[in-house]
Design a protein around this motif. Structure first.
Motif, short mmCIF file in Angstrom:
data_model
loop_
_atom_site.label_atom_id
_atom_site.label_comp_id
_atom_site.label_asym_id
_atom_site.label_seq_id
_atom_site.Cartn_x
_atom_site.Cartn_y
_atom_site.Cartn_z
N PRO A 16 6.35 45.93 -12.39
CA PRO A 16 5.19 44.79 -12.19
C PRO A 16 5.27 43.77 -13.68
O PRO A 16 5.65 44.15 -14.76
CB PRO A 16 4.00 45.57 -12.71
CG PRO A 16 4.26 46.93 -12.08
CD PRO A 16 5.55 47.19 -12.54
N ARG A 17 4.97 42.59 -13.31
CA ARG A 17 5.20 41.60 -14.31
C ARG A 17 4.22 41.65 -15.41
O ARG A 17 2.96 42.36 -15.39
CB ARG A 17 4.96 40.09 -13.74
CG ARG A 17 3.61 39.73 -13.20
CD ARG A 17 3.27 38.39 -12.77
NE ARG A 17 4.25 38.53 -11.22
CZ ARG A 17 4.91 37.37 -11.05
NH1 ARG A 17 4.84 36.27 -11.54
NH2 ARG A 17 5.72 37.67 -9.89
N LEU A 18 4.43 40.94 -16.76
CA LEU A 18 3.56 41.09 -17.79
C LEU A 18 2.58 39.98 -17.78
O LEU A 18 2.87 39.01 -17.34
CB LEU A 18 4.35 40.88 -19.03
CG LEU A 18 3.53 40.91 -20.32
CD1 LEU A 18 3.20 42.24 -20.69
CD2 LEU A 18 4.79 40.46 -21.57
N ARG A 19 1.28 40.44 -17.76
CA ARG A 19 0.09 39.50 -17.74
C ARG A 19 -0.30 38.90 -19.01
O ARG A 19 -0.29 39.84 -19.97
CB ARG A 19 -0.99 40.15 -16.90
CG ARG A 19 -0.56 40.67 -15.79
CD ARG A 19 -1.87 41.31 -14.86
NE ARG A 19 -1.98 42.57 -15.62
CZ ARG A 19 -2.92 43.48 -15.32
NH1 ARG A 19 -3.72 43.38 -14.26
NH2 ARG A 19 -3.18 44.66 -16.09
N PRO A 20 -0.66 37.76 -19.15
CA PRO A 20 -1.32 37.19 -20.36
C PRO A 20 -2.47 38.17 -20.88
O PRO A 20 -3.24 38.37 -19.84
CB PRO A 20 -1.90 35.83 -20.04
CG PRO A 20 -1.07 35.46 -19.01
CD PRO A 20 -0.84 36.84 -18.19
N ALA A 22 -1.98 41.26 -22.14
CA ALA A 22 -1.75 42.46 -21.83
C ALA A 22 -1.48 43.30 -23.21
O ALA A 22 -1.36 42.32 -24.37
CB ALA A 22 -0.79 42.92 -20.90
N CYS A 54 -0.17 38.39 -26.39
CA CYS A 54 -0.43 39.89 -25.77
C CYS A 54 -0.84 40.60 -27.26
O CYS A 54 -1.05 39.66 -28.44
CB CYS A 54 0.79 40.54 -25.61
SG CYS A 54 2.23 40.49 -26.75
N GLU A 89 1.83 47.25 -20.70
CA GLU A 89 2.31 46.87 -19.53
C GLU A 89 3.93 46.57 -19.77
O GLU A 89 4.72 46.31 -18.97
CB GLU A 89 1.87 45.16 -18.94
CG GLU A 89 0.21 45.64 -18.65
CD GLU A 89 -0.32 44.40 -18.01
OE1 GLU A 89 0.56 43.31 -17.99
OE2 GLU A 89 -1.38 44.53 -17.47
N ARG A 164 10.02 34.58 -21.60
CA ARG A 164 8.42 34.55 -20.75
C ARG A 164 8.71 34.44 -19.42
O ARG A 164 7.95 35.03 -18.64
CB ARG A 164 7.63 33.43 -21.62
CG ARG A 164 6.96 33.65 -22.82
CD ARG A 164 6.19 32.75 -23.06
NE ARG A 164 6.57 31.23 -23.19
CZ ARG A 164 7.29 30.84 -24.49
NH1 ARG A 164 7.15 31.63 -25.54
NH2 ARG A 164 7.79 29.60 -24.31
N MET A 168 7.10 37.10 -17.32
CA MET A 168 5.58 36.76 -16.79
C MET A 168 5.58 36.11 -15.79
O MET A 168 4.51 36.16 -14.86
CB MET A 168 5.13 36.15 -17.98
CG MET A 168 5.05 36.78 -19.49
SD MET A 168 4.22 36.05 -20.70
CE MET A 168 2.35 36.59 -20.59
N THR A 169 6.37 35.03 -15.45
CA THR A 169 6.33 34.32 -14.21
C THR A 169 7.22 34.92 -12.92
O THR A 169 7.39 34.52 -11.72
CB THR A 169 6.88 32.90 -14.39
OG1 THR A 169 8.19 33.01 -14.91
CG2 THR A 169 5.85 32.19 -15.46
#
Length: 347
Positions: A16-20, A22, A54, A89, A164, A168-169
């Motif tokens: 799973p991607r890293l979310r802002p 987190a 983060c 995450e 990033r 993240m994207t």
């Protein structure tokens, strides 16, 4: 000779991607460093939080035998706790060293936990590939806390931007290849507030060609440490092989030994393209470069594209390489190579 090698099957499973906003965990997986360089650690934590938006959770760091960040069991326990924490995450490493393979025999619990982003390089090649062997997840050969995020006065944008984009994207696409570089290192024990000299230069197409396959590799001496263990599981099919070393590991005799081992393990023969990270000091020694190029040309068939001096491993700025994702390479003489990640590195 210009080669054209076919591509292969799909690679690993993206985490799973890293979310802002987190939580990002940071673990000392090999060398003892955060306690040794507290000012740089504070600066690095602040920079990581700022650059990724983060909150950093720094795992406790022990100390064993002088320069190792605790026993293998202790370091593995700290790492497993980060992976087991539902708020975390992504997990970064503080630095490399020589002993991340100590953790592997204690990491089986990670196979029963949801996959997460794991980022590191150098000696942490053993940890990354071991985690990938246990879980089948894409892992990320990229920046560590102290070397990259501790940079003064701030991390290089050419390092943090691609990081990033990747984490993240979920951006794949062509690697950005900066036209400058700087030697790693610096006097961390001193004032540690000097910008390192920048040098002009980019990747070099040693042998033109095209290839497609699963990204695999890392630090060449550390790959050798995993030989014959259950934690080295290279792709079954065509591979885009990524190799790099420290100044000692990338000396011509040492690198030649590693290339021979990769051939004897059956890994080199799967390569459709070989990407070599810039090695410390190499640009200052033309005689060494000529010898280094010779062993690479001799190690791989004439239809395998060879590109050197790429921005990953022991250089700055550095890319984030999603090991386990598929990639294509177009290398033409006299032109900048194009390395394109074909799979989404995160989901």
């Amino acid at each position: 000779m210009t080669g054209d090698r076919p591509g292969g099957a799909a690679g690993s499973t993206p985490p799973p991607r890293l979310r802002p906003g987190a939580v990002v965990g940071v673990a000392a997986t090999s060398a003892w460093a955060a306690g040794r360089f507290p000012e740089r650690t504070r600066r690095a934590v602040d920079a990581l939080e700022r650059e990724l938006g983060c909150t950093v959770r720094l795992a406790p760091e022990g100390r064993y035998a002088g320069s190792i960040a605790g026993t293998g069991r202790e370091r593995a326990r700290a790492l497993i706790e980060l992976f087991a924490d539902p708020e975390v995450e992504a997990v970064f490493t503080t630095i490399g060293g020589n002993n991340s393979n100590d953790l592997l025999e204690h990491l089986d619990p990670l196979a029963d936990l949801p996959p997460k982003i794991l980022v590191g390089y150098s000696d942490n090649t053993a940890l990354l590939l071991g985690y990938q062997a246990l879980t089948g997840a894409t892992v990320f050969y990229g920046p560590a806390l102290l070397p990259q995020f501790g940079e003064w006065p701030r991390p290089f944008a050419e390092t943090t931007g691609p990081l990033r984009d990747t984490l993240m994207t979920g951006a794949g696409g062509a690697w950005p290849l900066p036209g400058w570089w700087t030697e790693p290192g610096g006097d961390w024990a001193g004032a540690d507030r000097e910008a390192r000299p920048r040098h002009t230069g980019g990747p070099y197409v040693l042998r033109p060609g095209r290839g497609e396959g699963v990204l695999f590799g890392g630090n060449v001496p550390t790959l050798g440490v995993l030989a014959g263990t259950r934690w080295l599981r290279p792709p079954d099919g065509p591979t885009v092989l990524c190799l790099e070393g420290t100044a000692d590991g990338a000396s011509v005799p040492a690198f030649q030994r590693s290339l021979t081992q990769l051939r004897q393990l059956g890994i080199a023969e799967r390569a459709t393209a070989v990407l070599v990270g810039r090695t410390p000091g190499s640009a200052h020694d033309p005689e060494r470069d000529a010898a280094f190029h010779r062993i690479l040309l001799d190690a791989f068939p004439g239809d395998v594209a060879l590109v050197t001096d790429l921005p990953f491993g022991h250089t700055d700025p550095i890319l984030t390489v999603p090991l386990g994702a598929r990639a294509s390479v177009v290398a033409e003489a006299g032109r900048a190579p194009v390395v394109r990640v074909l799979d989404a590195p995160v989901r």
